[in-house]
Design an enzyme around this catalytic site. Structure first.
Site, PDB file in Angstrom:
ATOM      1  N   HIS A 475       0.791  -1.237   0.000  1.00  0.00           N
ATOM      2  CA  HIS A 475       0.000   0.000   0.000  1.00  0.00           C
ATOM      3  C   HIS A 475       0.820   1.283   0.000  1.00  0.00           C
ATOM      4  O   HIS A 475       0.315   2.342  -0.392  1.00  0.00           O
ATOM      5  CB  HIS A 475      -0.933   0.014   1.220  1.00  0.00           C
ATOM      6  CG  HIS A 475      -2.199   0.784   1.001  1.00  0.00           C
ATOM      7  ND1 HIS A 475      -2.267   1.916   0.222  1.00  0.00           N
ATOM      8  CD2 HIS A 475      -3.457   0.579   1.467  1.00  0.00           C
ATOM      9  CE1 HIS A 475      -3.506   2.374   0.221  1.00  0.00           C
ATOM     10  NE2 HIS A 475      -4.254   1.587   0.955  1.00  0.00           N
ATOM     11  N   TYR A 591     -14.870   6.000   8.092  1.00  0.00           N
ATOM     12  CA  TYR A 591     -13.817   6.415   7.154  1.00  0.00           C
ATOM     13  C   TYR A 591     -14.237   6.027   5.745  1.00  0.00           C
ATOM     14  O   TYR A 591     -14.495   4.865   5.466  1.00  0.00           O
ATOM     15  CB  TYR A 591     -12.507   5.710   7.525  1.00  0.00           C
ATOM     16  CG  TYR A 591     -11.287   6.075   6.699  1.00  0.00           C
ATOM     17  CD1 TYR A 591     -10.257   6.807   7.261  1.00  0.00           C
ATOM     18  CD2 TYR A 591     -11.143   5.667   5.378  1.00  0.00           C
ATOM     19  CE1 TYR A 591      -9.117   7.127   6.539  1.00  0.00           C
ATOM     20  CE2 TYR A 591     -10.020   5.983   4.636  1.00  0.00           C
ATOM     21  CZ  TYR A 591      -9.004   6.718   5.215  1.00  0.00           C
ATOM     22  OH  TYR A 591      -7.885   7.033   4.487  1.00  0.00           O
TER      23      TYR A 591
END
Length: 788
Positions: A475, A591
């Site tokens: 990531h 989120y």
């Protein structure tokens, strides 16, 4: 040994008659062709640098400027207002000696033309940057475009009319602005209001006001100073402190996965699927290197997005450190690393400067599959070092992989274009338990056996025994939309361009003299094997705790949602809020990832989807308010969500600003109770939308079976859910839900049922509105569709 002899370009032997020199012309020819490929790439990079360096002008525009200046001078006029004469006076003495007066004038005119041309380029680039800094168009309602936007649209189109390269817009993208601290604090308090009781909210308000009036302004000054000289005031710190400094396992906690087609497997031959997939990935890399990919844009508009994340897509690995990891990137790599049954191989994908054909790569992969040699001692589970904690891996790497055969083999893996796993399992939606198999498919891609992926690589491709494929992506170097773009191209190229023969094999010819794939050699001492076992235990416990559930929602999709004049993303996000409320009996900090790639080197911002408006709607719906009142509150919640998303995209988000203020406070050695509490709040519902059809390589209407499953990630909080969704076509949404078995309050399958029910309940509510047209007239197209 035949391959070893072919690798030797020349041999010489000292004899009584002298030196006997033997040249291998075949090997020399291979070296020559490889050199030609390398020089072609260098020339291409120089050419591209020139083209994008003068964008939005073109290199040929210099000629027009020069001809215009010379023509004006020929007409006895001085367009430079005396500058050409001054340039002529300052020419080197050697030019004065060797050129006539007319030649000196010509040279001076060309110098002036070049300076004028460069000035025009800078002016055009500045104008384009100003235009791209205008974001008010995003906040205008459909059909109500302001006069400013009406003027702005053709100007942007005019300045970006030339065909751009992948990185042409980079220098014209605006920098991410630093929001006013009072705005951020105010928005933060508004976002947490529905989650706190009155006493809790008063305490948080006092902390926030004290921070804003005292320490906050001091931290803000340092942050603005950074924003003056940094390309992006967030991205480097975000990469460093959120990703690279994390000392826990990156498997599950950070890495994410992408899946194959839902209904279609182009071939059941494992080696053939690997051959086409590897070829498609390398063709994409070629497009990136040559900058032949079109820059990504805001869907439906001409507004470009930052392409910086593409730079480290290939030939990249994350190397462990004791305090922080480091991303290493190499300009090129002519091989990939392959793992099969505990053995590691180097597979050369170029031969004499040319990319191997899919059929040749299939043949090489088949050689690996047919290789019956056992793993070396300690080799089989070596990849578990990349799945466990980072500090032990860093220590092992420094002590046992910094020299000798271990270093050479590790270098091959880390320098490879990407990593490939040939998995012995079969995966996909198949058999008597398709839903359960999809869940197992997701878990396999997320963590596998915890040692058969190399989690440090920028991405690892997995090819299963039955031909199904997928990937696992690290990531830190990029976010999911960039990887989704790559994977979309790969799947479409594999199925629609490269294709297969009738018996499921790759197309193309095979050169018989191709060398065998190279087995990597290791010397793994007992200490490393002990650490491998320890890292595997940590990773296995983490993997066993992940509860993954993947399900296609087929009741309706964005087509029907748009007919209700609602944003599909807002509809799904409010549905997730309703599902969570029913699942857990309350609301939570939510989120939702939003991109900030409208700005240079932008990455993500948080959309705090749990708002006062969404909570009001859900409370009203669950308490039995009238349908009309619920629809009114839903409309307010939807509009609020859209506004929050737009603010996040345009640099007015909350969380990245607060994060950077916290980093500054740590550098200054000061404590902020407000920032400490804000950054410790758990995201019990973490969501993300996977983009689809970014490249339009095929039409889903004509090929409805080629539906992408999207991808997913692990839960962020121990007692929360991770939800990824992909809106496919007009009639389907695929959901990926994750949680932890160790938490008795969460259950991914139960939450999936709640999501489906929430989606259907909200649709039933909106569909019952007599004012809502379900005809094709009111499709609720976003404003961006008019900015083409």
């Amino acid at each position: 040994m035949a391959e070893a002899h072919q690798a030797v370009a020349f041999q010489f032997t000292i004899t009584p008659e002298g030196i006997d020199l033997q040249l291998s012309y075949q090997a020399l020819n291979q070296i020559y062709l490889s050199g030609v490929r390398s020089w072609k790439k260098r020339v291409s990079r120089v050419r591209n640098s020139l083209i994008k360096g003068v964008y939005p002008a073109s290199p040929s525009s210099w000629l027009f400027v020069a001809i215009g200046i010379l023509a004006t001078m020929y007409m006895q006029s001085d367009p430079s207002m005396g500058l050409i004469t001054k340039i002529q006076q300052h020419l080197p003495l050697s030019l004065h000696m060797s050129l006539s007066a007319q030649g000196q004038t010509m040279v001076s005119a060309l110098v002036f033309s070049t300076l004028l041309w460069l000035s025009l380029i800078l002016a055009l680039r500045f104008c384009l940057k100003l235009l791209l800094s205008y974001h008010q168009w995003m906040f205008e309602k459909h059909g109500r475009m302001s006069n400013t936007t009406k003027v702005w649209v053709p100007l942007v189109r005019l300045l970006s009319s030339r065909k751009p390269l992948l990185y042409s817009y980079q220098s014209s993208l605006p920098h991410l602005p630093v929001p006013a601290i009072q705005d951020t604090v105010s928005r933060y308090l508004e976002s947490v209001r529905p989650l706190l009781t009155d006493p809790e909210f008063k305490r948080m308000s006092d902390l926030a006001n004290e921070f804003e009036s005292n320490l906050g302004n001091r931290l803000q000054r340092y942050l603005k100073l950074k924003a003056l000289w940094a390309t992006n005031y967030v991205s480097d710190w975000w990469e460093e402190y959120v990703y690279l400094r994390s000392r826990g396992p990156i498997m599950v906690n950070s890495n994410y996965y992408g899946m194959d087609f839902l209904y279609v497997t182009p071939t059941s031959v494992q080696a053939a699927r690997a051959g086409n997939t590897i070829t498609a990935l390398l063709l994409y890399r070629r497009k990136v290197n040559r900058e032949e990919l079109k820059p990504s844009r805001v869907p439906g508009t001409v507004i470009p997005l930052c392409a910086a994340q593409c730079e480290r897509m290939f030939n990249t690995t994350r190397t462990p450190g004791v305090e922080t990891d480091v991303l290493q990137h190499w300009l090129d790599s002519e091989f990939v690393a392959v793992y099969h049954r505990g053995r590691y191989f180097r597979l050369w994908v170029y031969r004499a400067g040319r990319l191997l054909s899919p059929r040749e790569i299939e043949d090489q992969i088949q050689r690996i599959l047919d290789d019956a040699s056992p793993p070396l001692p300690g080799e089989e589970k070596l990849g578990a070092l990349t799945a466990g904690d980072r500090i032990p891996w860093a220590q092992m790497r420094k002590q046992y992989f910094s020299s000798g055969v271990n270093k050479r083999s590790l270098d091959i893996i880390e320098r490879a274009a990407f990593f490939v796993t040939l998995d012995d399992e079969e995966q996909g939606m198949r058999g008597d338990d398709p839903e359960g198999n999809l869940d197992r498919y997701a878990k396999s891609l997320l963590h596998g056996k915890c040692y058969d992926r190399w989690f440090d690589k920028s991405f690892s491709v997995v090819i299963y025994k039955n031909g199904k494929s997928g990937l696992n992506a690290e990531h830190s170097w990029a976010d999911a939309p960039t990887v989704a773009h790559l994977w979309e191209y790969t799947l479409a190229t594999d199925a629609f361009q490269l294709g297969y023969t009738e018996d499921g094999h790759c197309k193309g010819d095979v050169e018989p003299s191709l060398p065998q794939p190279q087995r990597l050699v290791w010397n793994i001492p007992a200490e490393v094997q002990a650490q491998v076992s320890s890292s595997l235990a940590v990773a296995q416990a983490l993997a066993d705790d992940v509860d993954c559930h993947v399900f296609p929602f087929r009741e309706f999709g964005k087509g029907r949602i748009k007919k209700c004049r609602v944003s599909p993303d807002a509809f799904i996000q409010i549905s997730l809020q309703l599902a969570y409320y029913r699942d857990r009996g309350g609301f939570c900090l939510t989120y939702e990832a939003s991109m900030t790639r409208l700005f240079r080197e932008g990455r993500t911002e948080t959309v705090r989807s749990c708002s006062n408006e969404s909570c009001a709607f859900i409370t009203a719906l669950e308490s039995g308010e009238t349908e009309e009142e619920c629809r009114r509150l839903f409309q307010l919640a939807s509009e609020r969500h859209q506004n929050l998303y737009r603010m996040a995209m345009t640099g007015a988000g909350i969380d990245r600003h607060l994060f950077c203020l916290y980093v500054v406070s740590k550098y200054l050695g000061v404590e902020s109770p407000f920032l400490k509490e804000v950054l410790s709040e758990p995201w019990r519902l973490s969501t993300s939308q996977t983009p689809v059809q970014q490249m339009n390589l095929f039409d889903l209407k004509n090929h409805p079976d080629f539906i992408s499953l999207g991808g997913g990630f692990g839960p962020v909080a121990d007692d929360g859910y991770g939800v990824s969704y992909i809106i496919v076509g007009e009639d389907m949404v695929n959901f990926h839900v994750s949680s932890k078995y160790s938490c008795s309050q969460t259950d991914s399958h139960r939450f999936g049922v709640q999501i489906s029910k929430a989606m259907q309940d909200i649709m039933a509510l909106l569909s019952a509105d007599p004012k809502t047209s379900l005809s094709s007239k009111g499709t609720g197209q976003p404003q961006s569709k008019k900015l083409q």
